[in-house]
Design a protein around this motif. Structure first.
Motif, PDB file in Angstrom:
ATOM      1  N   PHE A 174      34.948  34.493  26.080  1.00  0.00           N
ATOM      2  CA  PHE A 174      36.265  34.293  26.631  1.00  0.00           C
ATOM      3  C   PHE A 174      37.332  34.017  25.450  1.00  0.00           C
ATOM      4  O   PHE A 174      38.583  33.906  25.826  1.00  0.00           O
ATOM      5  N   TYR A 175      36.915  34.209  23.993  1.00  0.00           N
ATOM      6  CA  TYR A 175      37.936  34.089  23.198  1.00  0.00           C
ATOM      7  C   TYR A 175      38.850  35.424  22.975  1.00  0.00           C
ATOM      8  O   TYR A 175      38.293  36.371  23.044  1.00  0.00           O
ATOM      9  N   ARG A 176      40.001  35.216  22.994  1.00  0.00           N
ATOM     10  CA  ARG A 176      41.052  36.180  22.669  1.00  0.00           C
ATOM     11  C   ARG A 176      42.098  35.759  21.853  1.00  0.00           C
ATOM     12  O   ARG A 176      42.535  34.840  22.035  1.00  0.00           O
ATOM     13  N   VAL A 177      42.437  36.870  20.869  1.00  0.00           N
ATOM     14  CA  VAL A 177      43.317  36.325  20.013  1.00  0.00           C
ATOM     15  C   VAL A 177      44.807  36.420  20.613  1.00  0.00           C
ATOM     16  O   VAL A 177      45.571  35.318  20.690  1.00  0.00           O
ATOM     17  N   ASP A 178      45.166  37.401  21.191  1.00  0.00           N
ATOM     18  CA  ASP A 178      46.604  37.277  21.968  1.00  0.00           C
ATOM     19  C   ASP A 178      46.038  37.333  23.497  1.00  0.00           C
ATOM     20  O   ASP A 178      45.772  38.512  24.094  1.00  0.00           O
ATOM     21  N   LYS A 179      46.003  36.379  24.062  1.00  0.00           N
ATOM     22  CA  LYS A 179      45.597  36.500  25.681  1.00  0.00           C
ATOM     23  C   LYS A 179      46.311  37.429  26.624  1.00  0.00           C
ATOM     24  O   LYS A 179      45.833  38.125  27.140  1.00  0.00           O
ATOM     25  N   ALA A 180      47.679  37.313  26.218  1.00  0.00           N
ATOM     26  CA  ALA A 180      48.480  38.117  27.149  1.00  0.00           C
ATOM     27  C   ALA A 180      48.306  39.560  26.830  1.00  0.00           C
ATOM     28  O   ALA A 180      47.812  40.296  27.870  1.00  0.00           O
ATOM     29  N   ARG A 181      48.172  39.967  25.601  1.00  0.00           N
ATOM     30  CA  ARG A 181      48.141  41.425  25.320  1.00  0.00           C
ATOM     31  C   ARG A 181      46.592  41.852  25.922  1.00  0.00           C
ATOM     32  O   ARG A 181      46.439  42.796  26.400  1.00  0.00           O
ATOM     33  N   SER A 182      45.842  40.976  25.313  1.00  0.00           N
ATOM     34  CA  SER A 182      44.224  41.337  25.727  1.00  0.00           C
ATOM     35  C   SER A 182      44.134  41.692  27.311  1.00  0.00           C
ATOM     36  O   SER A 182      43.385  42.631  27.806  1.00  0.00           O
ATOM     37  N   ARG A 183      44.614  40.480  28.092  1.00  0.00           N
ATOM     38  CA  ARG A 183      44.430  40.537  29.499  1.00  0.00           C
ATOM     39  C   ARG A 183      45.200  41.858  30.217  1.00  0.00           C
ATOM     40  O   ARG A 183      44.647  42.424  30.904  1.00  0.00           O
ATOM     41  N   ALA A 184      46.417  42.251  29.282  1.00  0.00           N
ATOM     42  CA  ALA A 184      47.016  43.487  30.119  1.00  0.00           C
ATOM     43  C   ALA A 184      46.230  44.610  29.774  1.00  0.00           C
ATOM     44  O   ALA A 184      46.353  45.409  30.654  1.00  0.00           O
ATOM     45  N   SER A 185      45.534  44.601  28.623  1.00  0.00           N
ATOM     46  CA  SER A 185      44.592  45.734  28.420  1.00  0.00           C
ATOM     47  C   SER A 185      43.208  45.747  29.315  1.00  0.00           C
ATOM     48  O   SER A 185      42.373  46.514  28.842  1.00  0.00           O
ATOM     49  N   GLY A 186      43.193  44.749  30.126  1.00  0.00           N
ATOM     50  CA  GLY A 186      41.922  44.639  30.901  1.00  0.00           C
ATOM     51  C   GLY A 186      40.771  43.893  30.200  1.00  0.00           C
ATOM     52  O   GLY A 186      39.758  43.898  30.414  1.00  0.00           O
ATOM     53  N   GLY A 187      41.121  43.147  29.048  1.00  0.00           N
ATOM     54  CA  GLY A 187      40.212  42.528  28.219  1.00  0.00           C
ATOM     55  C   GLY A 187      39.770  41.306  28.923  1.00  0.00           C
ATOM     56  O   GLY A 187      40.467  40.614  29.450  1.00  0.00           O
ATOM     57  N   SER A 188      38.491  40.792  28.584  1.00  0.00           N
ATOM     58  CA  SER A 188      38.076  39.452  29.356  1.00  0.00           C
ATOM     59  C   SER A 188      37.635  38.540  28.189  1.00  0.00           C
ATOM     60  O   SER A 188      37.183  37.237  28.645  1.00  0.00           O
ATOM     61  N   GLY A 189      37.352  39.096  26.817  1.00  0.00           N
ATOM     62  CA  GLY A 189      37.085  38.207  25.899  1.00  0.00           C
ATOM     63  C   GLY A 189      35.442  38.129  25.923  1.00  0.00           C
ATOM     64  O   GLY A 189      35.104  37.269  25.271  1.00  0.00           O
ATOM     65  N   LEU A 190      34.771  38.852  26.519  1.00  0.00           N
ATOM     66  CA  LEU A 190      33.282  38.991  26.663  1.00  0.00           C
ATOM     67  C   LEU A 190      32.873  39.988  25.701  1.00  0.00           C
ATOM     68  O   LEU A 190      31.725  39.793  25.352  1.00  0.00           O
ATOM     69  N   GLY A 191      33.615  40.921  25.635  1.00  0.00           N
ATOM     70  CA  GLY A 191      32.975  42.338  24.908  1.00  0.00           C
ATOM     71  C   GLY A 191      32.214  42.180  23.478  1.00  0.00           C
ATOM     72  O   GLY A 191      31.307  42.396  23.372  1.00  0.00           O
ATOM     73  N   LEU A 192      32.651  41.102  22.668  1.00  0.00           N
ATOM     74  CA  LEU A 192      32.425  40.891  21.404  1.00  0.00           C
ATOM     75  C   LEU A 192      31.083  39.909  21.449  1.00  0.00           C
ATOM     76  O   LEU A 192      30.273  39.883  20.868  1.00  0.00           O
ATOM     77  N   ALA A 193      31.396  38.935  22.506  1.00  0.00           N
ATOM     78  CA  ALA A 193      30.111  38.000  22.649  1.00  0.00           C
ATOM     79  C   ALA A 193      28.932  38.694  23.244  1.00  0.00           C
ATOM     80  O   ALA A 193      27.961  38.597  22.542  1.00  0.00           O
ATOM     81  N   ILE A 194      29.138  39.825  24.019  1.00  0.00           N
ATOM     82  CA  ILE A 194      27.851  40.711  24.417  1.00  0.00           C
ATOM     83  C   ILE A 194      27.386  41.399  23.122  1.00  0.00           C
ATOM     84  O   ILE A 194      26.404  41.327  22.971  1.00  0.00           O
ATOM     85  N   VAL A 195      28.347  41.801  22.305  1.00  0.00           N
ATOM     86  CA  VAL A 195      27.884  42.660  20.925  1.00  0.00           C
ATOM     87  C   VAL A 195      27.201  41.622  20.143  1.00  0.00           C
ATOM     88  O   VAL A 195      25.893  42.088  19.854  1.00  0.00           O
ATOM     89  N   HIS A 196      27.403  40.610  19.978  1.00  0.00           N
ATOM     90  CA  HIS A 196      26.939  39.549  19.286  1.00  0.00           C
ATOM     91  C   HIS A 196      25.475  39.006  19.639  1.00  0.00           C
ATOM     92  O   HIS A 196      24.359  39.082  19.115  1.00  0.00           O
ATOM     93  N   SER A 197      25.278  38.932  21.112  1.00  0.00           N
ATOM     94  CA  SER A 197      24.104  38.538  21.718  1.00  0.00           C
ATOM     95  C   SER A 197      23.011  39.602  21.396  1.00  0.00           C
ATOM     96  O   SER A 197      21.835  39.526  21.123  1.00  0.00           O
ATOM     97  N   ILE A 198      23.283  40.815  21.816  1.00  0.00           N
ATOM     98  CA  ILE A 198      22.562  42.195  21.726  1.00  0.00           C
ATOM     99  C   ILE A 198      22.110  42.305  20.380  1.00  0.00           C
ATOM    100  O   ILE A 198      20.815  42.323  19.972  1.00  0.00           O
TER     101      ILE A 198
END
Ligand code: ADP
Length: 456
Positions: free
Chosen positions: A399-423
């Motif tokens: 759920f970490y996002r640098v720019d919350k507003a911008r990331s959310r606006a682009s459909g980001g959830s802050g989970l993509g890189l966490a998934i990359v790291h886990s895999i």
């Protein structure tokens, strides 16, 4: 208690053993001379023509060397013909040694009684081959007896002192042991009640100290995972709350206002895209939970990386075109890795999609795949906004996002890189980031290469 009982047993055994051994040594030293004396008397008596009290006492009184505590001579029936103490003359002697001697045996017995060593010996008296009587001797030795008694007393005293030390040591040790175990048990109870910050302090340098340290490390890990769980739950609920609130707001607006069909269609479309965002987020959360519960999925197989990167590239062409980002690929063939196709796809997709999402219009996304020694190295480089240095350590967190507003606006959830790291980490790989604000970002993923010829 067991410790005390065992040492008590050992010391008791040692006491008995030492006393027995020393008695046996004394008996052995006495046996030879006493038996010799007895045989000497027997030889002398066997030379007599007639065996009666006067002939026997006559011959024995000439023998100076026969100084013993008691000397008895019997006839073949066991009647005393001579008794140096004079008490049993004429009586039938039923002493076991005499009975055995009359049966033709040389007998020697030793006994220790109240500070006295008592040795008895008996031997038959022969006239040619016929037993005509027996000689019986008793010797009391108080000097050697006193030695034995001293030895017994000394070993007993030493054992007693030793045992007292053992009891004292056992008491001190067991009370300190139970105090320290009590501390650990107490800490366990405190932690069971939810105070994960509690630490146990066990002094010393033994196994219990190590146990205490291990215990503290365990609770630290518990504390960290509990904090992570709490943060995850609160972040997840927060993330879910936001689109739900938007949906409710939009739905309320539609219900309350007398809207024209175009605005209503727009609002319904917004509701749809919020629901879609929720959908994507739950899918990502589910995928993270799955990753948390298994290390290497059983269906993992050795696959080349290049075709998957190409597949992601094709899928992202429309997105890149819409964002006005040019994609460049430079991919080597020889990069087989052990992973599932879906997981590799997710890693590449999340990184490349971010490279487009956080790029600038007219920017470039360069993806390189090359083999370096035993690793397959994938770099995803963009010319976008970059990530501030202080955020770079956090971007792989959920759920970490640098720019919350911008990331959310682009459909980001802050989970993509966490998934990359886990895999990546569940396949012995690494992922790192290098970024400069305003210039761009490079993500580097490495996986160990699995050459099918070497590792079939
Ligand atoms: P999101 O779904 O928000 O993109 P990610 O986990 O993929 O979540 O990324 C976490 C955050 O890291 C993003 O919100 C964004 O701020 C930052 N980030 C990720 N990739 C890039 C990139 N290539 N350039 C700049 N910032 C990035």
């Amino acid at each position: 208690m067991t410790y005390v009982a065992v040492t008590l047993g050992v010391l008791a055994f040692l006491n008995i053993y030492i006393s027995n051994i020393s008695q046996r040594l004394i008996y052995r030293s006495k046996e030879h001379s006493l038996v010799e004396k007895c045989q000497l008397a027997s030889d002398e008596i066997s030379t007599l023509d007639v065996l009666n009290p006067s002939t026997v006492s006559g011959i024995l009184e000439q023998m100076e060397s026969l100084k013993v505590t008691r000397l008895i001579v019997t006839d073949q029936m066991g009647n005393a013909l001579y008794d140096s103490t004079g008490t049993s003359l004429g009586h039938r002697m039923i002493l076991p040694e005499i009975i055995q001697a009359l049966e033709g045996n040389d007998v020697f017995t030793g006994e220790y009684k109240k500070g006295l060593i008592i040795c008895r010996t008996a031997t038959p008296v022969y006239y040619y081959d016929t037993i005509i009587g027996s000689v019986y001797m008793t010797e009391y030795d108080s000097t050697q007896g006193a030695l034995i008694r001293n030895l017994q007393v000394n070993t007993f005293q030493i054992s007693l002192i030793l045992e007292l030390f053992v009891i004292l040591f056992a008491l001190i040790y067991s009370s300190s042991f139970s105090r320290r175990i009590g501390k650990i048990l107490n800490s366990m109870r405190i932690i069971q009640n939810g105070d994960y910050g509690h630490k146990v302090s066990i002094g010393g340098h033994d196994e219990l100290t190590v146990l205490g340290q291990e215990f503290n490390e365990l609770t630290e890990r518990l504390q960290t995972s509990e904090e992570m769980r709490r943060r995850f739950v609160s972040d997840a609920s927060h993330e879910i709350k936001t689109p739900l609130a938007s949906i409710k707001l939009l739905a309320d607006s539609i219900l309350q206002n007398d809207m024209d069909p175009d605005t209503m269609r727009e609002f319904v479309g917004d509701i749809g895209s919020e629901a879609e965002r929720l959908n994507r987020m739950t899918a990502k959360l589910l995928s993270l939970t799955r990753l948390d519960s298994a290390d290497t999925p059983p269906e993992a197989e050795i696959i080349p990386m290049k075709p998957t990167v190409n597949r992601v590239y094709r899928i992202l062409i429309p997105t890149a075109r819409a964002a006005n980002v040019r994609m460049k690929l430079s991919l080597e063939d020889s990069c087989p890795v052990l992973i599932t196709e879906d997981e590799l796809y997710q890693v590449v997709f999340n990184l490349m999609e971010n490279g487009i999402k956080y790029n600038r219009p007219g920017g470039t996304l360069t993806v390189r795949l090359a083999r370096q020694d035993e690793n397959a190295v994938l770099t995803v480089e963009d010319t976008g906004m970059g990530i501030p240095e202080e955020s770079q350590v956090h971007i792989f967190e959920r759920f970490y996002r640098v720019d919350k507003a911008r990331s959310r606006a682009s459909g980001g959830s802050g989970l993509g890189l966490a998934i990359v790291h886990s895999i990546v980490s569940s396949h012995q790989g690494t992922v790192s980031v290098a970024s400069r604000l305003g210039q761009g970002t490079v993500f580097t993923v490495t996986f160990p290469v699995f050459d099918t010829e070497v590792d079939p």
